[in-house]
Design a protein around this motif. Structure first.
Motif, PDB file in Angstrom:
ATOM      1  N   LEU A  27       3.274   0.180  -4.278  1.00  0.00           N
ATOM      2  CA  LEU A  27       3.775  -0.913  -5.123  1.00  0.00           C
ATOM      3  C   LEU A  27       3.908  -0.476  -6.583  1.00  0.00           C
ATOM      4  N   GLY A  28       3.388   0.706  -6.910  1.00  0.00           N
ATOM      5  CA  GLY A  28       3.495   1.230  -8.267  1.00  0.00           C
ATOM      6  C   GLY A  28       2.318   0.883  -9.146  1.00  0.00           C
ATOM      7  N   LEU A  29       1.209   0.448  -8.543  1.00  0.00           N
ATOM      8  CA  LEU A  29       0.026   0.054  -9.312  1.00  0.00           C
ATOM      9  C   LEU A  29      -1.003   1.181  -9.274  1.00  0.00           C
ATOM     10  N   LYS A  30      -1.490   1.576 -10.451  1.00  0.00           N
ATOM     11  CA  LYS A  30      -2.448   2.670 -10.516  1.00  0.00           C
ATOM     12  C   LYS A  30      -3.787   2.238 -11.089  1.00  0.00           C
ATOM     13  N   LYS A  31      -3.773   1.310 -12.052  1.00  0.00           N
ATOM     14  CA  LYS A  31      -5.005   0.892 -12.718  1.00  0.00           C
ATOM     15  C   LYS A  31      -5.157  -0.624 -12.648  1.00  0.00           C
ATOM     16  N   VAL A  32      -6.388  -1.080 -12.755  1.00  0.00           N
ATOM     17  CA  VAL A  32      -6.672  -2.511 -12.746  1.00  0.00           C
ATOM     18  C   VAL A  32      -6.017  -3.155 -13.967  1.00  0.00           C
ATOM     19  N   ASN A  33      -5.493  -4.348 -13.782  1.00  0.00           N
ATOM     20  CA  ASN A  33      -4.816  -5.153 -14.802  1.00  0.00           C
ATOM     21  C   ASN A  33      -3.453  -4.608 -15.215  1.00  0.00           C
ATOM     22  N   LYS A  34      -2.916  -3.641 -14.492  1.00  0.00           N
ATOM     23  CA  LYS A  34      -1.559  -3.177 -14.754  1.00  0.00           C
ATOM     24  C   LYS A  34      -0.601  -4.027 -13.922  1.00  0.00           C
ATOM     25  N   THR A  35       0.601  -4.226 -14.461  1.00  0.00           N
ATOM     26  CA  THR A  35       1.582  -5.115 -13.840  1.00  0.00           C
ATOM     27  C   THR A  35       2.894  -4.372 -13.606  1.00  0.00           C
ATOM     28  N   VAL A  36       3.532  -4.675 -12.481  1.00  0.00           N
ATOM     29  CA  VAL A  36       4.864  -4.149 -12.184  1.00  0.00           C
ATOM     30  C   VAL A  36       5.756  -5.304 -11.760  1.00  0.00           C
ATOM     31  N   GLU A  37       7.059  -5.131 -11.960  1.00  0.00           N
ATOM     32  CA  GLU A  37       8.039  -6.097 -11.475  1.00  0.00           C
ATOM     33  C   GLU A  37       8.769  -5.467 -10.308  1.00  0.00           C
ATOM     34  N   MET A  38       8.804  -6.189  -9.195  1.00  0.00           N
ATOM     35  CA  MET A  38       9.461  -5.696  -7.991  1.00  0.00           C
ATOM     36  C   MET A  38      10.457  -6.744  -7.509  1.00  0.00           C
ATOM     37  N   PRO A  39      11.518  -6.316  -6.791  1.00  0.00           N
ATOM     38  CA  PRO A  39      12.449  -7.292  -6.236  1.00  0.00           C
ATOM     39  C   PRO A  39      11.758  -8.141  -5.172  1.00  0.00           C
ATOM     40  N   ASP A  40      12.205  -9.375  -5.052  1.00  0.00           N
ATOM     41  CA  ASP A  40      11.624 -10.288  -4.059  1.00  0.00           C
ATOM     42  C   ASP A  40      12.375 -10.118  -2.747  1.00  0.00           C
ATOM     43  N   ASN A  41      11.830  -9.275  -1.859  1.00  0.00           N
ATOM     44  CA  ASN A  41      12.438  -9.089  -0.539  1.00  0.00           C
ATOM     45  C   ASN A  41      11.337  -9.020   0.515  1.00  0.00           C
ATOM     46  N   ALA A  42      11.737  -8.963   1.754  1.00  0.00           N
ATOM     47  CA  ALA A  42      10.773  -9.006   2.856  1.00  0.00           C
ATOM     48  C   ALA A  42       9.826  -7.817   2.845  1.00  0.00           C
ATOM     49  N   ALA A  43      10.309  -6.639   2.469  1.00  0.00           N
ATOM     50  CA  ALA A  43       9.465  -5.439   2.469  1.00  0.00           C
ATOM     51  C   ALA A  43       8.346  -5.564   1.443  1.00  0.00           C
ATOM     52  N   VAL A  44       8.690  -5.990   0.239  1.00  0.00           N
ATOM     53  CA  VAL A  44       7.696  -6.134  -0.828  1.00  0.00           C
ATOM     54  C   VAL A  44       6.729  -7.260  -0.482  1.00  0.00           C
ATOM     55  N   ARG A  45       7.242  -8.356   0.054  1.00  0.00           N
ATOM     56  CA  ARG A  45       6.376  -9.476   0.448  1.00  0.00           C
ATOM     57  C   ARG A  45       5.363  -9.039   1.511  1.00  0.00           C
ATOM     58  N   GLY A  46       5.793  -8.189   2.445  1.00  0.00           N
ATOM     59  CA  GLY A  46       4.894  -7.690   3.478  1.00  0.00           C
ATOM     60  C   GLY A  46       3.795  -6.815   2.903  1.00  0.00           C
ATOM     61  N   MET A  47       4.152  -5.985   1.913  1.00  0.00           N
ATOM     62  CA  MET A  47       3.164  -5.130   1.260  1.00  0.00           C
ATOM     63  C   MET A  47       2.146  -5.987   0.507  1.00  0.00           C
ATOM     64  N   ILE A  48       2.637  -7.011  -0.176  1.00  0.00           N
ATOM     65  CA  ILE A  48       1.746  -7.913  -0.917  1.00  0.00           C
ATOM     66  C   ILE A  48       0.814  -8.636   0.042  1.00  0.00           C
ATOM     67  N   GLN A  49       1.337  -9.067   1.171  1.00  0.00           N
ATOM     68  CA  GLN A  49       0.523  -9.779   2.160  1.00  0.00           C
ATOM     69  C   GLN A  49      -0.638  -8.914   2.637  1.00  0.00           C
ATOM     70  N   GLN A  50      -0.393  -7.621   2.779  1.00  0.00           N
ATOM     71  CA  GLN A  50      -1.421  -6.703   3.275  1.00  0.00           C
ATOM     72  C   GLN A  50      -2.560  -6.526   2.265  1.00  0.00           C
TER      73      GLN A  50
END
Length: 60
Positions: A27-50
């Motif tokens: 997802l592009g996250l390396k450190k705590v409290n860091k933020t990334v913007e990702m497109p809202d699609n099924a693949a990203v939603r599935g990764m977030i769900q996990q």
């Protein structure tokens, strides 16, 4: 659905399941409290769900 998602890592991956660590890195996250913007699609939603216990998600 929103165009993009703002994903923030709120909990450390230390001690997490190795598969979840890889998902957070993908997802592009390396450190705590860091933020990334990702497109809202099924693949990203599935990764977030996990790894929903490690991240905070906002629709933008």
């Amino acid at each position: 659905m929103a165009d993009k998602l703002k994903i923030t890592l709120v909990k450390s991956t230390i001690g997490a399941v190795p598969k979840h660590v890889k998902t957070v890195e993908a997802l592009g996250l390396k450190k705590v409290n860091k933020t990334v913007e990702m497109p809202d699609n099924a693949a990203v939603r599935g990764m977030i769900q996990q790894v929903r216990h490690l991240v905070k998600v906002e629709e933008i």
